[in-house]
Design an enzyme around this catalytic site. Structure first.
Site, PDB file in Angstrom:
ATOM      1  N   GLU A 139      15.762  30.793  19.864  1.00  0.00           N
ATOM      2  CA  GLU A 139      15.762  30.725  18.407  1.00  0.00           C
ATOM      3  C   GLU A 139      15.751  29.240  17.880  1.00  0.00           C
ATOM      4  O   GLU A 139      16.361  28.460  18.736  1.00  0.00           O
ATOM      5  CB  GLU A 139      17.226  31.401  18.060  1.00  0.00           C
ATOM      6  CG  GLU A 139      17.255  32.910  18.366  1.00  0.00           C
ATOM      7  CD  GLU A 139      18.865  33.378  18.311  1.00  0.00           C
ATOM      8  OE1 GLU A 139      19.753  32.780  17.639  1.00  0.00           O
ATOM      9  OE2 GLU A 139      18.889  34.695  18.407  1.00  0.00           O
ATOM     10  N   HIS A 196      18.942  35.957  13.090  1.00  0.00           N
ATOM     11  CA  HIS A 196      20.479  35.936  13.569  1.00  0.00           C
ATOM     12  C   HIS A 196      21.723  35.648  12.294  1.00  0.00           C
ATOM     13  O   HIS A 196      22.474  35.041  12.487  1.00  0.00           O
ATOM     14  CB  HIS A 196      20.588  34.665  14.649  1.00  0.00           C
ATOM     15  CG  HIS A 196      21.719  34.915  15.468  1.00  0.00           C
ATOM     16  ND1 HIS A 196      21.629  34.660  16.744  1.00  0.00           N
ATOM     17  CD2 HIS A 196      22.862  35.569  15.640  1.00  0.00           C
ATOM     18  CE1 HIS A 196      22.745  35.002  17.545  1.00  0.00           C
ATOM     19  NE2 HIS A 196      23.415  35.518  16.746  1.00  0.00           N
TER      20      HIS A 196
HETATM   21  P1  NAI Z   1      32.285  43.798  22.752  1.00  0.00           P
HETATM   22  O1  NAI Z   1      32.730  42.933  24.106  1.00  0.00           O
HETATM   23  O2  NAI Z   1      33.555  44.271  21.965  1.00  0.00           O
HETATM   24  O3  NAI Z   1      31.664  45.089  23.505  1.00  0.00           O
HETATM   25  C1  NAI Z   1      30.465  44.934  24.502  1.00  0.00           C
HETATM   26  C2  NAI Z   1      30.368  46.417  24.851  1.00  0.00           C
HETATM   27  O4  NAI Z   1      29.289  46.415  26.119  1.00  0.00           O
HETATM   28  C3  NAI Z   1      31.718  46.556  26.158  1.00  0.00           C
HETATM   29  O5  NAI Z   1      32.277  47.761  25.612  1.00  0.00           O
HETATM   30  C4  NAI Z   1      31.237  46.517  27.316  1.00  0.00           C
HETATM   31  O6  NAI Z   1      31.774  47.253  28.315  1.00  0.00           O
HETATM   32  C5  NAI Z   1      29.738  47.097  27.223  1.00  0.00           C
HETATM   33  N1  NAI Z   1      28.734  46.762  28.321  1.00  0.00           N
HETATM   34  C6  NAI Z   1      28.815  45.487  29.011  1.00  0.00           C
HETATM   35  N2  NAI Z   1      27.799  45.497  30.063  1.00  0.00           N
HETATM   36  C7  NAI Z   1      27.155  46.579  29.640  1.00  0.00           C
HETATM   37  C8  NAI Z   1      26.164  47.358  30.287  1.00  0.00           C
HETATM   38  N3  NAI Z   1      25.458  46.768  31.393  1.00  0.00           N
HETATM   39  N4  NAI Z   1      25.768  48.589  29.982  1.00  0.00           N
HETATM   40  C9  NAI Z   1      26.439  49.296  29.092  1.00  0.00           C
HETATM   41  N5  NAI Z   1      27.435  48.768  28.236  1.00  0.00           N
HETATM   42  C10 NAI Z   1      27.950  47.434  28.765  1.00  0.00           C
HETATM   43  O7  NAI Z   1      31.366  42.906  22.171  1.00  0.00           O
HETATM   44  P2  NAI Z   1      31.007  42.975  20.450  1.00  0.00           P
HETATM   45  O8  NAI Z   1      32.053  42.330  19.808  1.00  0.00           O
HETATM   46  O9  NAI Z   1      30.742  44.445  20.257  1.00  0.00           O
HETATM   47  O10 NAI Z   1      29.507  42.632  20.533  1.00  0.00           O
HETATM   48  C11 NAI Z   1      28.338  43.131  21.088  1.00  0.00           C
HETATM   49  C12 NAI Z   1      27.194  41.932  20.921  1.00  0.00           C
HETATM   50  O11 NAI Z   1      27.057  41.520  19.704  1.00  0.00           O
HETATM   51  C13 NAI Z   1      27.567  40.611  22.097  1.00  0.00           C
HETATM   52  O12 NAI Z   1      26.022  40.489  22.649  1.00  0.00           O
HETATM   53  C14 NAI Z   1      27.449  39.582  20.694  1.00  0.00           C
HETATM   54  O13 NAI Z   1      26.973  38.326  21.292  1.00  0.00           O
HETATM   55  C15 NAI Z   1      26.565  40.455  19.788  1.00  0.00           C
HETATM   56  N6  NAI Z   1      26.880  39.784  18.561  1.00  0.00           N
HETATM   57  C16 NAI Z   1      25.844  39.520  17.431  1.00  0.00           C
HETATM   58  C17 NAI Z   1      25.988  38.934  16.438  1.00  0.00           C
HETATM   59  C18 NAI Z   1      24.884  38.787  15.229  1.00  0.00           C
HETATM   60  O14 NAI Z   1      25.022  37.812  14.418  1.00  0.00           O
HETATM   61  N7  NAI Z   1      23.881  39.514  15.442  1.00  0.00           N
HETATM   62  C19 NAI Z   1      27.399  38.639  15.726  1.00  0.00           C
HETATM   63  C20 NAI Z   1      28.303  39.082  16.649  1.00  0.00           C
HETATM   64  C21 NAI Z   1      27.998  39.661  17.997  1.00  0.00           C
END
Ligand code: NAI
Length: 404
Positions: free
Chosen positions: A264, A287
């Site tokens: 990015e 993003h």
């Molecule tokens: P979180 O940690 O609450 O949830 C992530 C989930 O993915 C967990 O339930 C975990 O068990 C699961 N997980 C981990 N490895 C896995 C796998 N191999 N297969 C299936 N499930 C798996 O995280 P949150 O807060 O929900 O964020 C998710 C993503 O969103 C992160 O990558 C974060 O960086 C991204 N994000 C993007 C934003 C944007 O501006 N586009 C803003 C905020 C977060």
């Protein structure tokens, strides 16, 4: 900046004003700086402060931490913490907090909007109308009601998307590496393959870790239903972009919305280049999943609350570089906090000081990591300050304070 005898907090980089308001109500003097201070500026500024709040552009280096005076905590009013040398902070007994989940609703709303936009080809219809083309046709346009949404990663964001999608009449399936309680009528499936094959929309909400690298590539895209859609607002490395481009060109995938990319631009001044540009029914956003005014405000409140709890009662829960301790407040006692190098015998030395003073420990909690130990102790008020003075004198003690 006027100096009062209140504990002082420095907030830099235009942190949302709610943080200042919140902390001032709690009795702190809050000073603001709108820019990201340089290393030398920080070194000159921070010895007078108890806490420092930054966003993503202020670098808190080992040199800054070496000269951080009375700073006991640093708050990153953002998601990332790699602008802070976390290990140097830990060794100086400085707890670092961030706000990883304050923007979850914003991401979830964007995903819902994108599902409808893809299903109605809004991106393409909009740009063609701007170019003077009138494409009035129902072909390929569908309602989302009654369709199946497959969520990969049912954490903070995935589970919110689930609730919002159900309220619009979608069937929700999810796959998570960990067993998760389904919300509403959502249903978990046993494998990613099963989810891919059963869904009209797939949305990705997994963290960027080894296991999720290239998680969606040629094989997984082929497993998706013909004419289905992919949404990625998680991290760019989760999808193999070239494979997605091929699946879009072959029309196996009917469209995608992508907010995050393997590479990015570092700033708004840099040009954005992606193989996904100029393809039909592809929504590209820079993003911005979590970038809303509400999220900024929520981040301000979340980190200010972490400051308040750490400064007032020593609760380090949520700290990214520090053992997490959250001991309930015990009335009629004083609380003493100590950060020390985690070496054999330290706790024994502290307990010897306590027993020599004839002090009774009402509650004690120690949590350690490889480098440091964080000890929270409730003792009778008459002993607290003397004990703190004696513990400060221990060779392996890093930081000691009495919070009430
Ligand atoms: P979180 O940690 O609450 O949830 C992530 C989930 O993915 C967990 O339930 C975990 O068990 C699961 N997980 C981990 N490895 C896995 C796998 N191999 N297969 C299936 N499930 C798996 O995280 P949150 O807060 O929900 O964020 C998710 C993503 O969103 C992160 O990558 C974060 O960086 C991204 N994000 C993007 C934003 C944007 O501006 N586009 C803003 C905020 C977060």
């Amino acid at each position: 900046m006027k100096n009062t005898d209140k504990p002082r907090i420095l907030l830099v980089e235009n942190i949302h004003p709610i943080a200042k308001e919140f902390l001032e109500q709690d009795g702190y003097q809050v000073d603001l700086i709108s820019h990201a201070p340089t290393e030398d500026e920080l070194i000159a500024l921070i010895p007078n402060y108890t806490a420092l709040g930054i966003r993503s552009k202020t670098e808190v280096t080992a040199k800054v931490l070496e000269n951080c005076g009375g700073i006991v905590t640093i708050g990153c009013f953002c998601i990332g913490t790699n602008q802070v040398n976390l290990s140097a902070a830990r060794q100086k007994g400085v707890a670092v907090f961030n706000a990883p989940h304050s923007n979850t609703r914003s991401v979830a709303e964007l995903v819902i909007a994108e599902m409808i936009a893809l299903s109605r080809q809004l991106g393409d219809r909009n740009s063609r109308a701007h170019q003077g083309e009138w494409v009035k046709s129902a072909e390929g346009s569908k309602e989302v009601r009654g369709k199946t949404l497959g969520i990969v990663g049912y954490g903070h964001i995935g589970s919110q998307v689930s609730i919002l999608a159900e309220s619009m009449g979608l069937h929700v399936l999810f796959y998570d590496a960990v067993k998760k309680l389904p919300l509403g009528n959502a249903r978990s499936v046993h494998s990613l393959d099963e989810l891919l094959a059963a869904s009209d929309f797939i949305t990705l909400h997994v963290p960027e870790i080894q296991e999720t690298m290239n998680m969606i590539g040629k094989r997984e895209l082929a497993l998706m239903k013909p004419g289905s859609y992919l949404i990625n607002a998680s991290r760019g490395t989760v999808v193999v972009i070239e494979d997605l481009v091929a699946a879009l060109k072959s029309k196996h995938i009917a469209g995608c919305a992508v907010d995050v990319f393997p590479v990015e631009p570092a700033s708004n001044k840099e040009k954005f280049v992606s193989p996904l540009q100029n393809l039909a029914n592809v929504i590209l956003t820079p993003h911005i999943g979590g970038s809303t005014e509400e999220a900024q405000k929520a981040i301000g409140m979340e980190v200010a609350e972490s400051f308040r709890r750490y400064l007032k009662i020593g609760s380090s829960s949520g700290a990214v570089n520090f053992p997490n301790v959250d001991l309930p407040v015990k009335k009629g006692t004083s609380r003493l906090l100590n950060v020390h190098r985690n070496e054999p015998g330290v706790l024994g030395e502290i307990n010897t000081i306590i027993s020599r003073a004839g002090a009774n420990i009402e509650a004690q909690f120690l949590s350690t990591d490889d480098e440091i130990g964080y000890l929270v102790m409730d003792v009778h008020s008459k002993h607290a300050n003397q004990l703190a003075q004696d513990i400060v004198g221990l060779k392996r003690s890093i930081r000691t304070r009495v919070v009430y």
